[in-house]
Design a protein around this motif. Structure first.
Motif, PDB file in Angstrom:
ATOM      1  N   UNK A  60      30.439 -19.503 -19.802  1.00  0.00           N
ATOM      2  CA  UNK A  60      29.978 -20.585 -18.939  1.00  0.00           C
ATOM      3  C   UNK A  60      29.599 -19.979 -17.592  1.00  0.00           C
ATOM      4  N   UNK A  61      28.448 -20.348 -17.076  1.00  0.00           N
ATOM      5  CA  UNK A  61      27.980 -19.840 -15.797  1.00  0.00           C
ATOM      6  C   UNK A  61      27.043 -18.652 -15.911  1.00  0.00           C
ATOM      7  N   UNK A  62      26.854 -18.132 -17.119  1.00  0.00           N
ATOM      8  CA  UNK A  62      25.934 -17.011 -17.301  1.00  0.00           C
ATOM      9  C   UNK A  62      24.501 -17.489 -17.095  1.00  0.00           C
ATOM     10  N   UNK A  63      23.664 -16.629 -16.494  1.00  0.00           N
ATOM     11  CA  UNK A  63      22.261 -16.974 -16.277  1.00  0.00           C
ATOM     12  C   UNK A  63      21.365 -15.817 -16.692  1.00  0.00           C
ATOM     13  N   UNK A  64      20.206 -16.167 -17.197  1.00  0.00           N
ATOM     14  CA  UNK A  64      19.161 -15.201 -17.518  1.00  0.00           C
ATOM     15  C   UNK A  64      17.927 -15.656 -16.768  1.00  0.00           C
ATOM     16  N   UNK A  65      17.390 -14.780 -15.911  1.00  0.00           N
ATOM     17  CA  UNK A  65      16.225 -15.137 -15.105  1.00  0.00           C
ATOM     18  C   UNK A  65      15.133 -14.107 -15.362  1.00  0.00           C
ATOM     19  N   UNK A  66      14.010 -14.564 -15.910  1.00  0.00           N
ATOM     20  CA  UNK A  66      12.874 -13.677 -16.160  1.00  0.00           C
ATOM     21  C   UNK A  66      11.841 -13.892 -15.059  1.00  0.00           C
ATOM     22  N   UNK A  67      11.371 -12.793 -14.462  1.00  0.00           N
ATOM     23  CA  UNK A  67      10.436 -12.857 -13.345  1.00  0.00           C
ATOM     24  C   UNK A  67       9.061 -12.350 -13.781  1.00  0.00           C
ATOM     25  N   UNK A  68       8.103 -13.256 -13.932  1.00  0.00           N
ATOM     26  CA  UNK A  68       6.754 -12.817 -14.271  1.00  0.00           C
ATOM     27  C   UNK A  68       6.014 -12.325 -13.027  1.00  0.00           C
ATOM     28  N   UNK A  69       4.994 -11.514 -13.250  1.00  0.00           N
ATOM     29  CA  UNK A  69       4.081 -11.091 -12.194  1.00  0.00           C
ATOM     30  C   UNK A  69       2.744 -11.781 -12.447  1.00  0.00           C
ATOM     31  N   UNK A  70       1.750 -11.488 -11.623  1.00  0.00           N
ATOM     32  CA  UNK A  70       0.431 -12.103 -11.791  1.00  0.00           C
ATOM     33  C   UNK A  70      -0.093 -11.844 -13.208  1.00  0.00           C
ATOM     34  N   UNK A  71      -0.719 -12.836 -13.795  1.00  0.00           N
ATOM     35  CA  UNK A  71      -1.265 -12.775 -15.157  1.00  0.00           C
ATOM     36  C   UNK A  71      -0.183 -12.652 -16.224  1.00  0.00           C
ATOM     37  N   UNK A  72       1.030 -13.120 -15.914  1.00  0.00           N
ATOM     38  CA  UNK A  72       2.127 -13.116 -16.869  1.00  0.00           C
ATOM     39  C   UNK A  72       2.839 -14.457 -16.772  1.00  0.00           C
ATOM     40  N   UNK A  73       3.306 -14.958 -17.893  1.00  0.00           N
ATOM     41  CA  UNK A  73       4.124 -16.170 -17.893  1.00  0.00           C
ATOM     42  C   UNK A  73       5.428 -15.874 -18.612  1.00  0.00           C
ATOM     43  N   UNK A  74       6.491 -16.563 -18.193  1.00  0.00           N
ATOM     44  CA  UNK A  74       7.798 -16.451 -18.837  1.00  0.00           C
ATOM     45  C   UNK A  74       8.372 -17.851 -19.002  1.00  0.00           C
ATOM     46  N   UNK A  75       9.030 -18.082 -20.127  1.00  0.00           N
ATOM     47  CA  UNK A  75       9.700 -19.352 -20.350  1.00  0.00           C
ATOM     48  C   UNK A  75      11.010 -19.377 -19.592  1.00  0.00           C
ATOM     49  N   UNK A  76      11.565 -20.558 -19.438  1.00  0.00           N
ATOM     50  CA  UNK A  76      12.927 -20.674 -18.930  1.00  0.00           C
ATOM     51  C   UNK A  76      13.858 -20.164 -20.017  1.00  0.00           C
ATOM     52  N   UNK A  77      15.060 -19.770 -19.612  1.00  0.00           N
ATOM     53  CA  UNK A  77      16.011 -19.299 -20.617  1.00  0.00           C
ATOM     54  C   UNK A  77      16.523 -20.475 -21.435  1.00  0.00           C
ATOM     55  N   UNK A  78      16.744 -20.214 -22.697  1.00  0.00           N
ATOM     56  CA  UNK A  78      17.216 -21.225 -23.633  1.00  0.00           C
ATOM     57  C   UNK A  78      18.376 -20.631 -24.413  1.00  0.00           C
ATOM     58  N   UNK A  79      19.442 -21.393 -24.591  1.00  0.00           N
ATOM     59  CA  UNK A  79      20.573 -20.869 -25.349  1.00  0.00           C
ATOM     60  C   UNK A  79      20.354 -21.092 -26.828  1.00  0.00           C
ATOM     61  N   UNK A  80      20.503 -20.047 -27.601  1.00  0.00           N
ATOM     62  CA  UNK A  80      20.421 -20.093 -29.056  1.00  0.00           C
ATOM     63  C   UNK A  80      21.679 -19.415 -29.591  1.00  0.00           C
ATOM     64  N   UNK A  81      22.594 -20.217 -30.109  1.00  0.00           N
ATOM     65  CA  UNK A  81      23.852 -19.705 -30.643  1.00  0.00           C
ATOM     66  C   UNK A  81      24.611 -18.921 -29.583  1.00  0.00           C
ATOM     67  N   UNK A  82      24.704 -17.615 -29.705  1.00  0.00           N
ATOM     68  CA  UNK A  82      25.501 -16.822 -28.765  1.00  0.00           C
ATOM     69  C   UNK A  82      24.641 -15.919 -27.893  1.00  0.00           C
ATOM     70  N   UNK A  83      23.382 -16.269 -27.676  1.00  0.00           N
ATOM     71  CA  UNK A  83      22.478 -15.490 -26.829  1.00  0.00           C
ATOM     72  C   UNK A  83      21.725 -16.410 -25.884  1.00  0.00           C
ATOM     73  N   UNK A  84      21.302 -15.884 -24.737  1.00  0.00           N
ATOM     74  CA  UNK A  84      20.317 -16.549 -23.894  1.00  0.00           C
ATOM     75  C   UNK A  84      19.000 -15.825 -24.140  1.00  0.00           C
ATOM     76  N   UNK A  85      17.917 -16.584 -24.220  1.00  0.00           N
ATOM     77  CA  UNK A  85      16.606 -16.013 -24.526  1.00  0.00           C
ATOM     78  C   UNK A  85      15.563 -16.454 -23.515  1.00  0.00           C
TER      79      UNK A  85
END
Length: 109
Positions: A60-85
């Motif tokens: 609980x409280x774990x975060x995954x933050x993906x930082x895109x640069x120009x011409x790149x997109x990243x989704x928000x993190x989503x929990x799937x079973x025992x991983x953040x993606x």
């Protein structure tokens, strides 16, 4: 051909025709730290999915933050079973780029 096979063949063909490389899955495990930073060099028109844990779990409280640069997109993190993606796509057809992924693990009590 059954329906699933037709769908997989169609999806592969569309990826090739669109110039987007098939998605690569990258597993990152943040061990014994409260913050880990991962840098991923992404090729032209490449999509990568990043999966992560803190010490083998998703506390609980774990975060995954993906930082895109120009011409790149990243989704928000989503929990799937025992991983953040999260999934990032480098939309540039002319240059490689680097995605930065921050993994924030809560401090152990």
């Amino acid at each position: 051909m059954n329906g699933l096979t037709k769908t997989l063949v169609l999806a592969s063909t569309l990826c090739l025709l669109s110039g987007i490389a098939a998605a690569k899955k990258v597993s990152i495990n943040c061990q014994n730290n409260t913050k880990c930073v991962h840098y991923e060099d992404m090729g032209k028109s490449q999509t990568d999915t990043f999966s992560t844990q803190c010490n083998g779990s998703v506390p609980i409280g774990m975060k995954l933050v993906c930082h895109p640069v120009k011409d790149m997109t990243c989704t928000d993190s989503v929990q799937r079973n025992t991983y953040l993606n999260c999934t990032c796509t480098n939309w540039s057809a002319t240059k490689k780029q680097t995605a930065t992924i921050d993994i924030l693990c809560p401090a152990a009590n």
